[in-house]
Design a protein around this motif. Sequence first.
Motif, PDB file in Angstrom:
ATOM      1  N   ALA A 173       0.812  -1.215   0.000  1.00 26.47           N
ATOM      2  CA  ALA A 173       0.000   0.000   0.000  1.00 26.47           C
ATOM      3  C   ALA A 173       0.848   1.268   0.000  1.00 26.47           C
ATOM      4  CB  ALA A 173      -0.941   0.001   1.193  1.00 26.47           C
ATOM      5  N   VAL A 174       2.094   1.175   0.475  1.00 26.04           N
ATOM      6  CA  VAL A 174       2.928   2.372   0.601  1.00 26.04           C
ATOM      7  C   VAL A 174       4.224   2.280  -0.199  1.00 26.04           C
ATOM      8  CG1 VAL A 174       1.982   2.760   2.904  1.00 26.04           C
ATOM      9  CG2 VAL A 174       4.200   1.633   2.663  1.00 26.04           C
ATOM     10  N   GLU A 175       4.519   1.115  -0.742  1.00 26.09           N
ATOM     11  CA  GLU A 175       5.783   0.936  -1.447  1.00 26.09           C
ATOM     12  C   GLU A 175       5.879   1.878  -2.635  1.00 26.09           C
ATOM     13  OE1 GLU A 175       6.451  -3.065  -2.669  1.00 26.09           O
ATOM     14  OE2 GLU A 175       8.622  -2.817  -2.677  1.00 26.09           O
ATOM     15  N   GLY A 176       7.037   2.514  -2.752  1.00 25.05           N
ATOM     16  CA  GLY A 176       7.251   3.463  -3.830  1.00 25.05           C
ATOM     17  C   GLY A 176       6.853   4.882  -3.492  1.00 25.05           C
ATOM     18  N   ARG A 177       6.108   5.056  -2.412  1.00 26.88           N
ATOM     19  CA  ARG A 177       5.687   6.405  -1.998  1.00 26.88           C
ATOM     20  C   ARG A 177       6.289   6.802  -0.649  1.00 26.88           C
ATOM     21  NH1 ARG A 177       0.475   7.185  -0.811  1.00 26.88           N
ATOM     22  NH2 ARG A 177       0.105   5.025  -0.182  1.00 26.88           N
ATOM     23  N   PHE A 178       6.499   5.841   0.214  1.00 22.80           N
ATOM     24  CA  PHE A 178       7.030   6.099   1.557  1.00 22.80           C
ATOM     25  C   PHE A 178       8.471   5.618   1.629  1.00 22.80           C
ATOM     26  CE2 PHE A 178       2.791   5.865   4.140  1.00 22.80           C
ATOM     27  CZ  PHE A 178       2.212   6.767   3.263  1.00 22.80           C
ATOM     28  N   THR A 179       9.278   6.325   2.413  1.00 25.11           N
ATOM     29  CA  THR A 179      10.668   5.936   2.633  1.00 25.11           C
ATOM     30  C   THR A 179      10.976   5.997   4.115  1.00 25.11           C
ATOM     31  OG1 THR A 179      11.327   6.836   0.483  1.00 25.11           O
ATOM     32  CG2 THR A 179      13.070   6.399   2.080  1.00 25.11           C
ATOM     33  N   ILE A 180      11.446   4.885   4.650  1.00 25.96           N
ATOM     34  CA  ILE A 180      11.814   4.829   6.059  1.00 25.96           C
ATOM     35  C   ILE A 180      13.322   5.029   6.182  1.00 25.96           C
ATOM     36  CG2 ILE A 180      12.135   2.315   6.101  1.00 25.96           C
ATOM     37  CD1 ILE A 180      10.845   2.329   8.901  1.00 25.96           C
ATOM     38  N   SER A 181      13.725   5.696   7.236  1.00 27.43           N
ATOM     39  CA  SER A 181      15.151   5.926   7.453  1.00 27.43           C
ATOM     40  C   SER A 181      15.395   6.074   8.949  1.00 27.43           C
ATOM     41  CB  SER A 181      15.623   7.179   6.711  1.00 27.43           C
ATOM     42  OG  SER A 181      14.954   8.331   7.197  1.00 27.43           O
ATOM     43  N   ARG A 182      16.665   6.057   9.307  1.00 28.82           N
ATOM     44  CA  ARG A 182      16.998   6.299  10.704  1.00 28.82           C
ATOM     45  C   ARG A 182      18.254   7.164  10.762  1.00 28.82           C
ATOM     46  NH1 ARG A 182      16.961   0.801  13.437  1.00 28.82           N
ATOM     47  NH2 ARG A 182      17.145   2.155  15.255  1.00 28.82           N
ATOM     48  N   ASP A 183      18.314   7.988  11.772  1.00 28.25           N
ATOM     49  CA  ASP A 183      19.448   8.870  12.001  1.00 28.25           C
ATOM     50  C   ASP A 183      20.079   8.443  13.321  1.00 28.25           C
ATOM     51  OD1 ASP A 183      21.215  10.911  12.609  1.00 28.25           O
ATOM     52  OD2 ASP A 183      19.926  12.483  11.836  1.00 28.25           O
ATOM     53  N   ARG A 184      21.128   7.700  13.245  1.00 29.88           N
ATOM     54  CA  ARG A 184      21.724   7.138  14.453  1.00 29.88           C
ATOM     55  C   ARG A 184      22.372   8.225  15.304  1.00 29.88           C
ATOM     56  NH1 ARG A 184      21.365   1.767  14.078  1.00 29.88           N
ATOM     57  NH2 ARG A 184      22.627   1.499  15.938  1.00 29.88           N
ATOM     58  N   ASP A 185      22.847   9.269  14.676  1.00 36.86           N
ATOM     59  CA  ASP A 185      23.451  10.364  15.449  1.00 36.86           C
ATOM     60  C   ASP A 185      22.423  11.074  16.322  1.00 36.86           C
ATOM     61  OD1 ASP A 185      25.715  11.319  12.758  1.00 36.86           O
ATOM     62  OD2 ASP A 185      25.936   9.849  14.386  1.00 36.86           O
ATOM     63  N   ARG A 186      21.193  11.140  15.846  1.00 34.91           N
ATOM     64  CA  ARG A 186      20.141  11.842  16.588  1.00 34.91           C
ATOM     65  C   ARG A 186      19.192  10.885  17.278  1.00 34.91           C
ATOM     66  NH1 ARG A 186      21.526  15.098  12.406  1.00 34.91           N
ATOM     67  NH2 ARG A 186      21.664  17.338  12.812  1.00 34.91           N
ATOM     68  N   ASN A 187      19.459   9.584  17.172  1.00 36.19           N
ATOM     69  CA  ASN A 187      18.623   8.585  17.850  1.00 36.19           C
ATOM     70  C   ASN A 187      17.162   8.730  17.435  1.00 36.19           C
ATOM     71  OD1 ASN A 187      18.381   6.403  19.663  1.00 36.19           O
ATOM     72  ND2 ASN A 187      17.747   7.765  21.329  1.00 36.19           N
ATOM     73  N   THR A 188      16.943   8.927  16.164  1.00 33.16           N
ATOM     74  CA  THR A 188      15.576   9.101  15.657  1.00 33.16           C
ATOM     75  C   THR A 188      15.380   8.240  14.407  1.00 33.16           C
ATOM     76  OG1 THR A 188      16.259  10.991  14.311  1.00 33.16           O
ATOM     77  CG2 THR A 188      15.364  11.476  16.495  1.00 33.16           C
ATOM     78  N   ALA A 189      14.134   8.113  14.021  1.00 26.54           N
ATOM     79  CA  ALA A 189      13.773   7.442  12.783  1.00 26.54           C
ATOM     80  C   ALA A 189      12.723   8.295  12.093  1.00 26.54           C
ATOM     81  CB  ALA A 189      13.246   6.042  13.054  1.00 26.54           C
ATOM     82  N   HIS A 190      12.606   8.118  10.778  1.00 28.20           N
ATOM     83  CA  HIS A 190      11.690   8.957  10.015  1.00 28.20           C
ATOM     84  C   HIS A 190      10.922   8.130   9.006  1.00 28.20           C
ATOM     85  CE1 HIS A 190      13.711  12.463  11.670  1.00 28.20           C
ATOM     86  NE2 HIS A 190      14.850  11.857  11.404  1.00 28.20           N
ATOM     87  N   LEU A 191       9.775   8.664   8.637  1.00 29.83           N
ATOM     88  CA  LEU A 191       9.000   8.083   7.553  1.00 29.83           C
ATOM     89  C   LEU A 191       8.621   9.228   6.623  1.00 29.83           C
ATOM     90  CD1 LEU A 191       7.750   5.388   6.541  1.00 29.83           C
ATOM     91  CD2 LEU A 191       5.597   6.172   7.586  1.00 29.83           C
ATOM     92  N   GLN A 192       9.275   9.268   5.478  1.00 30.27           N
ATOM     93  CA  GLN A 192       8.956  10.274   4.461  1.00 30.27           C
ATOM     94  C   GLN A 192       7.793   9.745   3.635  1.00 30.27           C
ATOM     95  OE1 GLN A 192      10.284  13.406   3.817  1.00 30.27           O
ATOM     96  NE2 GLN A 192       8.642  13.572   2.310  1.00 30.27           N
ATOM     97  N   MET A 193       6.723  10.510   3.594  1.00 27.76           N
ATOM     98  CA  MET A 193       5.517  10.068   2.894  1.00 27.76           C
ATOM     99  C   MET A 193       5.240  11.033   1.754  1.00 27.76           C
ATOM    100  SD  MET A 193       3.145   8.956   6.133  1.00 27.76           S
ATOM    101  CE  MET A 193       2.785  10.636   6.590  1.00 27.76           C
ATOM    102  N   ASN A 194       5.301  10.534   0.540  1.00 22.75           N
ATOM    103  CA  ASN A 194       5.045  11.329  -0.651  1.00 22.75           C
ATOM    104  C   ASN A 194       3.807  10.827  -1.367  1.00 22.75           C
ATOM    105  OD1 ASN A 194       7.465  12.749  -0.163  1.00 22.75           O
ATOM    106  ND2 ASN A 194       8.650  11.292  -1.371  1.00 22.75           N
ATOM    107  N   ASP A 195       3.277  11.676  -2.232  1.00 21.90           N
ATOM    108  CA  ASP A 195       2.099  11.309  -3.032  1.00 21.90           C
ATOM    109  C   ASP A 195       0.993  10.733  -2.145  1.00 21.90           C
ATOM    110  OD1 ASP A 195       1.371   8.972  -5.733  1.00 21.90           O
ATOM    111  OD2 ASP A 195       0.509  10.926  -5.265  1.00 21.90           O
ATOM    112  N   LEU A 196       0.697  11.440  -1.103  1.00 28.40           N
ATOM    113  CA  LEU A 196      -0.286  10.944  -0.138  1.00 28.40           C
ATOM    114  C   LEU A 196      -1.674  10.874  -0.750  1.00 28.40           C
ATOM    115  CD1 LEU A 196       1.122  12.727   2.993  1.00 28.40           C
ATOM    116  CD2 LEU A 196       0.670  10.276   2.821  1.00 28.40           C
ATOM    117  N   LYS A 197      -2.426   9.874  -0.320  1.00 25.90           N
ATOM    118  CA  LYS A 197      -3.771   9.623  -0.827  1.00 25.90           C
ATOM    119  C   LYS A 197      -4.759   9.665   0.336  1.00 25.90           C
ATOM    120  CE  LYS A 197      -1.767   6.462  -4.235  1.00 25.90           C
ATOM    121  NZ  LYS A 197      -1.802   5.093  -4.794  1.00 25.90           N
ATOM    122  N   PRO A 198      -6.017   9.917   0.050  1.00 24.94           N
ATOM    123  CA  PRO A 198      -7.011   9.939   1.135  1.00 24.94           C
ATOM    124  C   PRO A 198      -7.002   8.656   1.964  1.00 24.94           C
ATOM    125  CG  PRO A 198      -7.943  10.886  -0.835  1.00 24.94           C
ATOM    126  CD  PRO A 198      -6.595  10.340  -1.230  1.00 24.94           C
TER     127      PRO A 198
END
Length: 119
Positions: free
Chosen positions: A62-87
């Motif tokens: 459902a999200v492949e190709g639109r969402f990107t998961i990543s982590r920033d080990r220096d900041r002890n955080t993780a992110h989810l970039q969500m593009n082309d969002l749909k209702p």
Amino acid sequence: VQLQASGGGLVQPGGSLRLSCAGSAFNLNDWAVNWFRQAPGKEREGISCISVSGDSTRYELAVEGRFTISRDRDRNTAHLQMNDLKPEDTAVYYCATGFMCPYVGINNWGKGTLVTVSS
């Protein structure tokens, strides 16, 4: 131990949001990080995961190709970039830590952040 997801909001279809996951008194770097979401009237579902090392990621169809998961080990955080969002992406989004991907041995849930995709 507290995890907190942040970055949600109201966005128009086709727009983007970047969610963050951070821990207080908690080393996120020691765990795989998972993103789940729960849409109104539906069960919570796993949508993405990143391994402890960050070398391996997983996305549900459902999200492949639109969402990107990543982590920033220096900041002890993780992110989810969500593009082309749909209702249909409208949901409360949660981050959770676990032993390994995908969604194995979940041991901490974060407070969710609401994403609303609407024109």
